[in-house]
Motif scaffolding. Structure first.
Motif, short mmCIF file in Angstrom:
data_model
loop_
_atom_site.label_atom_id
_atom_site.label_comp_id
_atom_site.label_asym_id
_atom_site.label_seq_id
_atom_site.Cartn_x
_atom_site.Cartn_y
_atom_site.Cartn_z
N GLU A 180 0.85 -1.19 0.00
CA GLU A 180 0.00 0.00 0.00
C GLU A 180 0.88 1.23 0.00
O GLU A 180 2.08 1.15 0.23
CB GLU A 180 -0.94 0.01 1.20
N GLY A 181 0.28 2.37 -0.25
CA GLY A 181 1.04 3.60 -0.24
C GLY A 181 0.30 4.71 -0.95
O GLY A 181 -0.92 4.65 -1.12
N GLU A 182 1.06 5.73 -1.38
CA GLU A 182 0.45 6.87 -2.04
C GLU A 182 1.47 7.52 -2.97
O GLU A 182 2.67 7.38 -2.78
CB GLU A 182 -0.06 7.90 -1.02
N ILE A 183 0.94 8.20 -3.97
CA ILE A 183 1.77 8.99 -4.88
C ILE A 183 1.96 10.33 -4.20
O ILE A 183 0.99 11.08 -4.02
CB ILE A 183 1.10 9.12 -6.26
N THR A 184 3.18 10.61 -3.78
CA THR A 184 3.42 11.81 -2.96
C THR A 184 3.99 12.98 -3.73
O THR A 184 3.99 14.10 -3.23
CB THR A 184 4.38 11.47 -1.80
N GLY A 185 4.49 12.73 -4.92
CA GLY A 185 5.08 13.82 -5.67
C GLY A 185 4.86 13.70 -7.17
O GLY A 185 4.99 12.63 -7.75
N TYR A 186 4.48 14.81 -7.76
CA TYR A 186 4.39 14.96 -9.22
C TYR A 186 4.82 16.40 -9.48
O TYR A 186 4.04 17.34 -9.34
CB TYR A 186 2.97 14.69 -9.72
N ASN A 187 6.11 16.57 -9.78
CA ASN A 187 6.68 17.91 -9.83
C ASN A 187 7.47 18.13 -11.10
O ASN A 187 8.04 17.20 -11.66
CB ASN A 187 7.64 18.12 -8.64
N GLN A 188 7.54 19.40 -11.50
CA GLN A 188 8.41 19.77 -12.61
C GLN A 188 9.27 20.96 -12.20
O GLN A 188 8.82 21.84 -11.48
CB GLN A 188 7.63 20.06 -13.89
N TYR A 189 10.53 20.90 -12.63
CA TYR A 189 11.50 21.93 -12.29
C TYR A 189 12.29 22.31 -13.53
O TYR A 189 12.53 21.48 -14.41
CB TYR A 189 12.51 21.40 -11.25
N ASN A 190 12.74 23.56 -13.56
CA ASN A 190 13.66 23.97 -14.62
C ASN A 190 14.99 23.27 -14.36
O ASN A 190 15.55 23.37 -13.28
CB ASN A 190 13.85 25.48 -14.63
N GLN A 191 15.49 22.59 -15.37
CA GLN A 191 16.69 21.78 -15.22
C GLN A 191 17.94 22.50 -15.71
O GLN A 191 18.97 22.44 -15.09
CB GLN A 191 16.51 20.46 -15.98
N ALA A 192 17.85 23.15 -16.85
CA ALA A 192 19.02 23.80 -17.45
C ALA A 192 18.59 25.17 -17.97
O ALA A 192 17.47 25.36 -18.40
CB ALA A 192 19.57 22.95 -18.58
N VAL A 193 19.54 26.11 -17.95
CA VAL A 193 19.26 27.47 -18.39
C VAL A 193 20.15 27.80 -19.59
O VAL A 193 21.34 27.52 -19.59
CB VAL A 193 19.50 28.48 -17.25
N LYS A 194 19.54 28.39 -20.60
CA LYS A 194 20.29 28.81 -21.80
C LYS A 194 20.99 30.14 -21.51
O LYS A 194 20.76 30.78 -20.49
CB LYS A 194 19.32 28.99 -22.98
N ALA A 195 21.81 30.56 -22.44
CA ALA A 195 22.57 31.81 -22.30
C ALA A 195 21.65 33.02 -22.16
O ALA A 195 22.01 34.00 -21.50
CB ALA A 195 23.50 32.00 -23.50
N ASP A 196 20.46 32.95 -22.74
CA ASP A 196 19.54 34.09 -22.66
C ASP A 196 18.77 34.13 -21.33
O ASP A 196 17.93 35.00 -21.12
CB ASP A 196 18.57 34.08 -23.85
N GLY A 197 19.04 33.17 -20.44
CA GLY A 197 18.40 33.19 -19.12
C GLY A 197 17.12 32.39 -19.04
O GLY A 197 16.53 32.25 -17.97
N TYR A 198 16.66 31.84 -20.15
CA TYR A 198 15.44 31.04 -20.14
C TYR A 198 15.79 29.56 -19.99
O TYR A 198 16.86 29.10 -20.39
CB TYR A 198 14.64 31.25 -21.44
N SER A 199 14.86 28.82 -19.46
CA SER A 199 15.07 27.39 -19.25
C SER A 199 15.13 26.66 -20.59
O SER A 199 14.36 26.94 -21.50
CB SER A 199 13.91 26.82 -18.41
#
Length: 172
Positions: free
Chosen positions: A87-106
């Motif tokens: 038994e258990g539960e789904i505790t996380g469903y997340n998205q994060y910016n991983q890498a940034v380009k030279a212009d500052g955007y992900s």
């Protein structure tokens, strides 16, 4: 000593007999269950308790978790009082910016699923545990999550259910 054809024939026949009498058998279904002791399993539905909820994730995860045990074991599914309980539960469903380009955007976004699992082996409580399992995938930030979400979830759910299966019954 001179070998005759009959001695060669007899030795060849004996060798073939011995070779055919010896058989090595391996069973790689992924589990190491002692079916004399463990006969039943119960798997509760895992609710989504993550901050962000994507409804199809719960259904897909619960179906895949049940399916892996159906496909790779001979355990009988029961509602309660099983030899193995998951038994258990789904505790996380997340998205994060991983890498940034030279212009500052992900340039890449990381999507992660985390599942908390409680496992009880009623035939050997030394194997009981509570543990978190997770998987992640990255995708190009120029894509919308909705465009890649189903494919990524499918891959991550497969990975997590494999981890759970290995932790509970593979004992490698």
């Amino acid at each position: 000593m001179i070998w005759t054809k009959s001695k060669t024939f007899i030795l060849s026949g004996l060798f073939c007999f011995l070779l055919s009498a010896c058989a090595i058998s391996y069973k790689f279904n992924g589990s190491s269950i002692n079916y004399d002791k463990v006969k039943t399993i119960s798997i509760a539905d895992f609710p989504i308790k993550a901050t962000y909820v994507y409804a199809p994730l719960g259904t897909r995860f619960n179906e895949e978790l049940n399916d892996i045990f159906i496909r790779q074991t001979r355990l009988q599914f029961v509602k309660r009082d099983a030899d193995l309980e998951i038994e258990g539960e789904i505790t996380g469903y997340n998205q994060y910016n991983q890498a940034v380009k030279a212009d500052g955007y992900s340039s890449e976004t990381k999507l992660t699923i985390t599942v908390n699992v409680r496992f009880v082996n009623n035939t050997n409580h030394e194997e009981d545990f509570e543990q978190q399992f997770s998987a992640f995938r990255t995708y190009d930030s120029s894509q919308m999550l909705t465009a890649v979400q189903d494919q990524l979830i499918s891959e991550m759910v497969k990975e997590i259910t494999d981890q759970i299966f290995n932790a509970t019954v593979a004992n490698w």
